[in-house]
Design a protein around this motif. Structure first.
Motif, PDB file in Angstrom:
ATOM      1  N   MET A  15       0.844  -1.190   0.000  1.00 43.01           N
ATOM      2  CA  MET A  15       0.000   0.000   0.000  1.00 43.01           C
ATOM      3  C   MET A  15       0.880   1.241   0.000  1.00 43.01           C
ATOM      4  O   MET A  15       2.038   1.183   0.413  1.00 43.01           O
ATOM      5  CB  MET A  15      -0.904   0.027   1.250  1.00 43.01           C
ATOM      6  CG  MET A  15      -1.815  -1.172   1.395  1.00 43.01           C
ATOM      7  SD  MET A  15      -2.683  -1.183   3.003  1.00 43.01           S
ATOM      8  CE  MET A  15      -3.741   0.267   2.843  1.00 43.01           C
ATOM      9  N   THR A  16       0.336   2.375  -0.451  1.00 44.25           N
ATOM     10  CA  THR A  16       1.079   3.613  -0.263  1.00 44.25           C
ATOM     11  C   THR A  16       1.145   3.897   1.231  1.00 44.25           C
ATOM     12  O   THR A  16       0.265   3.491   2.008  1.00 44.25           O
ATOM     13  CB  THR A  16       0.431   4.805  -0.988  1.00 44.25           C
ATOM     14  OG1 THR A  16      -0.841   5.080  -0.390  1.00 44.25           O
ATOM     15  CG2 THR A  16       0.273   4.525  -2.475  1.00 44.25           C
ATOM     16  N   PHE A  17       2.191   4.606   1.638  1.00 41.96           N
ATOM     17  CA  PHE A  17       2.427   4.817   3.062  1.00 41.96           C
ATOM     18  C   PHE A  17       1.264   5.526   3.737  1.00 41.96           C
ATOM     19  O   PHE A  17       0.773   5.085   4.778  1.00 41.96           O
ATOM     20  CB  PHE A  17       3.725   5.607   3.250  1.00 41.96           C
ATOM     21  CG  PHE A  17       4.008   5.975   4.672  1.00 41.96           C
ATOM     22  CD1 PHE A  17       4.171   4.996   5.637  1.00 41.96           C
ATOM     23  CD2 PHE A  17       4.108   7.315   5.052  1.00 41.96           C
ATOM     24  CE1 PHE A  17       4.424   5.331   6.963  1.00 41.96           C
ATOM     25  CE2 PHE A  17       4.365   7.651   6.365  1.00 41.96           C
ATOM     26  CZ  PHE A  17       4.527   6.668   7.329  1.00 41.96           C
ATOM     27  N   ASP A  18       0.788   6.627   3.156  1.00 43.81           N
ATOM     28  CA  ASP A  18      -0.286   7.362   3.809  1.00 43.81           C
ATOM     29  C   ASP A  18      -1.578   6.554   3.856  1.00 43.81           C
ATOM     30  O   ASP A  18      -2.328   6.628   4.838  1.00 43.81           O
ATOM     31  CB  ASP A  18      -0.504   8.733   3.158  1.00 43.81           C
ATOM     32  CG  ASP A  18      -0.749   8.662   1.670  1.00 43.81           C
ATOM     33  OD1 ASP A  18      -0.374   7.672   1.029  1.00 43.81           O
ATOM     34  OD2 ASP A  18      -1.319   9.639   1.122  1.00 43.81           O
ATOM     35  N   GLU A  19      -1.840   5.752   2.816  1.00 42.48           N
ATOM     36  CA  GLU A  19      -3.031   4.908   2.842  1.00 42.48           C
ATOM     37  C   GLU A  19      -2.918   3.838   3.925  1.00 42.48           C
ATOM     38  O   GLU A  19      -3.904   3.528   4.618  1.00 42.48           O
ATOM     39  CB  GLU A  19      -3.246   4.258   1.472  1.00 42.48           C
ATOM     40  CG  GLU A  19      -3.703   5.229   0.395  1.00 42.48           C
ATOM     41  CD  GLU A  19      -3.760   4.588  -0.981  1.00 42.48           C
ATOM     42  OE1 GLU A  19      -3.197   3.471  -1.135  1.00 42.48           O
ATOM     43  OE2 GLU A  19      -4.356   5.189  -1.892  1.00 42.48           O
ATOM     44  N   TYR A  20      -1.719   3.282   4.087  1.00 42.83           N
ATOM     45  CA  TYR A  20      -1.529   2.272   5.125  1.00 42.83           C
ATOM     46  C   TYR A  20      -1.773   2.870   6.510  1.00 42.83           C
ATOM     47  O   TYR A  20      -2.489   2.284   7.348  1.00 42.83           O
ATOM     48  CB  TYR A  20      -0.117   1.678   5.064  1.00 42.83           C
ATOM     49  CG  TYR A  20       0.096   0.638   6.147  1.00 42.83           C
ATOM     50  CD1 TYR A  20      -0.193  -0.698   5.915  1.00 42.83           C
ATOM     51  CD2 TYR A  20       0.526   1.009   7.422  1.00 42.83           C
ATOM     52  CE1 TYR A  20      -0.054  -1.650   6.921  1.00 42.83           C
ATOM     53  CE2 TYR A  20       0.667   0.072   8.435  1.00 42.83           C
ATOM     54  CZ  TYR A  20       0.373  -1.253   8.174  1.00 42.83           C
ATOM     55  OH  TYR A  20       0.490  -2.187   9.186  1.00 42.83           O
ATOM     56  N   VAL A  21      -1.187   4.040   6.782  1.00 45.33           N
ATOM     57  CA  VAL A  21      -1.338   4.655   8.098  1.00 45.33           C
ATOM     58  C   VAL A  21      -2.798   5.016   8.352  1.00 45.33           C
ATOM     59  O   VAL A  21      -3.324   4.800   9.450  1.00 45.33           O
ATOM     60  CB  VAL A  21      -0.427   5.887   8.225  1.00 45.33           C
ATOM     61  CG1 VAL A  21      -0.720   6.654   9.510  1.00 45.33           C
ATOM     62  CG2 VAL A  21       1.040   5.466   8.193  1.00 45.33           C
ATOM     63  N   ALA A  22      -3.475   5.542   7.340  1.00 43.69           N
ATOM     64  CA  ALA A  22      -4.890   5.888   7.514  1.00 43.69           C
ATOM     65  C   ALA A  22      -5.719   4.661   7.867  1.00 43.69           C
ATOM     66  O   ALA A  22      -6.550   4.696   8.792  1.00 43.69           O
ATOM     67  CB  ALA A  22      -5.428   6.554   6.249  1.00 43.69           C
ATOM     68  N   ALA A  23      -5.490   3.550   7.169  1.00 44.81           N
ATOM     69  CA  ALA A  23      -6.311   2.354   7.360  1.00 44.81           C
ATOM     70  C   ALA A  23      -5.968   1.602   8.638  1.00 44.81           C
ATOM     71  O   ALA A  23      -6.849   0.991   9.259  1.00 44.81           O
ATOM     72  CB  ALA A  23      -6.159   1.421   6.158  1.00 44.81           C
ATOM     73  N   ASN A  24      -4.704   1.647   9.063  1.00 45.19           N
ATOM     74  CA  ASN A  24      -4.261   0.789  10.153  1.00 45.19           C
ATOM     75  C   ASN A  24      -3.963   1.517  11.457  1.00 45.19           C
ATOM     76  O   ASN A  24      -3.802   0.861  12.492  1.00 45.19           O
ATOM     77  CB  ASN A  24      -3.020   0.008   9.713  1.00 45.19           C
ATOM     78  CG  ASN A  24      -3.331  -1.003   8.633  1.00 45.19           C
ATOM     79  OD1 ASN A  24      -3.815  -2.093   8.913  1.00 45.19           O
ATOM     80  ND2 ASN A  24      -3.093  -0.622   7.387  1.00 45.19           N
ATOM     81  N   LEU A  25      -3.897   2.848  11.417  1.00 40.52           N
ATOM     82  CA  LEU A  25      -3.711   3.614  12.650  1.00 40.52           C
ATOM     83  C   LEU A  25      -4.811   4.658  12.823  1.00 40.52           C
ATOM     84  O   LEU A  25      -5.570   4.613  13.776  1.00 40.52           O
ATOM     85  CB  LEU A  25      -2.328   4.292  12.687  1.00 40.52           C
ATOM     86  CG  LEU A  25      -1.166   3.430  13.182  1.00 40.52           C
ATOM     87  CD1 LEU A  25      -0.681   2.491  12.093  1.00 40.52           C
ATOM     88  CD2 LEU A  25      -0.031   4.317  13.657  1.00 40.52           C
TER      89      LEU A  25
END
Length: 424
Positions: free
Chosen positions: A221-231
């Motif tokens: 995933m793109t980094f910002d998408e990962y952080v949004a979805a998982n944090l």
């Protein structure tokens, strides 16, 4: 340099004595909210900052929220609870938590050589000087950097600001240009020689942006998408992120630059607007999050609760304990720890400073053994104090980083006689 979000080090003098009676050493305390409020009001009145707020969470509840001054002097807009803040390097712990989620999933080992996951870092060399041709003199490192090195700033990487030979290459390739994607950043970062053998020095660096690229590669995933979805989404941090809408400007605090005469002038917003509204591709792991004190406190409370908040499990307790334990090799001397030593008696875990002993002198900031924290360039600060079951977020937007402001704020929170030993 502002775009790199360097949180310059430090804790400097305070009036409290570090040696106090044993009866005080293990004494619990309750934050004095009126004292904190008075500190903020005086700080604004004295012109030390234009506006500030703080949120203190203790013993499972909100203990204090206080604010003073203006988020935008030019608009006469108060520093409010929903004020949006540029936190710069307080982005780094968020990135570390994201990467450690993937570690828990078995996607990598902490002692894996970095190039196993990012092949561009295979064959890194150490710059030892400048040759007669004006180019860095290179040699092989004693070992390749590991992922653990990347998490604790011991990889030997640079931030481009050292004046050491490696930074001649940094200046040429400009890894952290806002025009780079994280993939392009990583390719260019791998062109920059190491400043030291991995594991031998603590060097604050763009290693957290390397962590962000690892998140992308390991998660798909793109980094910002990962952080949004998982944090951000599981923690209910709806006001947090890198890219913003133009409507957010009405809530965004201005950053003020302190001049030599002590005056505070607004920093031009053009660079921030270009990066956040003009579709620039860079999403840094080491900087860039915009958030509120309430949102960031949810992140801090998750850390205080050893990885969980309101039914959302972000990390396992053992992982939080690992991240908040000093892991620096004792052979790394104080002289090889840069300005980290100015933050207090302690070391570094994984993306956190960790206090390992009570304040050792009258000049050291108050704090509790076992606390862990980080800060951000515009004088932002947060810490987690498990011994006192407390988390604190201090928000202001002042550059350069104001060490004395943090010193005095900690006095307001803990009191002048707090010795730093939690109750048994």
């Amino acid at each position: 340099m502002l775009r790199q979000g360097l949180a310059l080090a430090g804790a400097v003098g305070l009036a409290a004595c570090a040696t106090v009676p044993a009866s005080v050493e293990s004494q619990a305390f309750a934050p004095d909210c009126p004292a904190i409020d008075k500190f903020l009001e005086n700080t604004v009145m004295e012109g030390r900052t234009v506006g500030a707020s703080t949120l203190v969470w203790k013993d499972g509840r909100e203990a204090c929220f206080e604010s003073a001054g203006l988020a935008s002097r030019e608009d006469n807009r108060p520093f409010a609870r929903d004020t949006l803040l540029q936190i710069f390097s307080m982005t780094k712990p968020v990135t570390g938590v994201a990467l450690m989620q993937l570690w828990e999933q078995g996607r990598f080992g902490l002692d894996d050589p970095l190039y196993w996951h990012l092949p561009e870092y295979k064959g890194l060399q150490v710059a030892t000087g400048i040759g007669s041709d004006g180019k860095p003199v290179l040699r092989d490192p004693s070992r390749p950097p590991t992922v653990r090195d990347v998490l604790r700033h011991t990889a030997g990487f640079s931030y481009g600001d050292s004046g050491e030979p490696a930074d001649r290459v940094w200046a040429t390739v400009d890894p952290l240009s806002a025009d780079n994607t994280l993939a392009e950043f990583s390719e260019k970062m791998a062109m920059v020689p190491l400043r030291a053998d991995p594991g031998t020095r603590w060097i604050y660096s763009a290693s957290v942006d390397v962590q962000a690229r690892l998140v992308e590669v390991l998660s798909g995933m793109t980094f910002d998408e990962y952080v949004a979805a998982n944090l951000f989404e599981p923690l209910g941090m709806a006001d947090s992120g890198w890219k913003r809408e133009s409507s957010d400007l009405g809530r965004l605090a201005r950053i003020y630059l302190a001049g030599e005469d002590g005056g505070l002038e607004p920093m031009p917003r053009e660079d921030w607007l270009e990066a956040n509204f003009a579709g620039k591709p860079m999403t840094m792991g080491g900087s860039g999050i915009v958030t509120t004190v309430d949102d960031y406190m949810r992140f801090a409370r998750m850390l205080l609760n050893e990885g969980a908040l309101d039914g959302a499990r972000i990390l396992e307790p053992a992982t939080i304990r690992l991240m908040s334990t000093d892991t620096l090799d004792p052979r790394i001397s104080p002289g090889d720890r840069s300005w980290l030593t100015g933050k207090g008696t302690g070391g570094f875990g994984l993306d956190f400073f960790v206090r390992t002993a009570p304040p050792m002198s009258a000049d050291e900031n108050r704090g509790t053994v076992g606390e862990f924290f980080w800060d951000g360039l515009p004088s932002m600060l947060f810490w987690v104090d498990p011994g006192q079951d407390m988390a604190v977020v201090f928000a202001t937007q002042k550059i350069p980083f104001d060490n004395a402001l943090h010193r005095d704020f900690r006095i307001a929170v803990y009191g002048t006689d707090y010795a730093g030993v939690p109750p048994e």
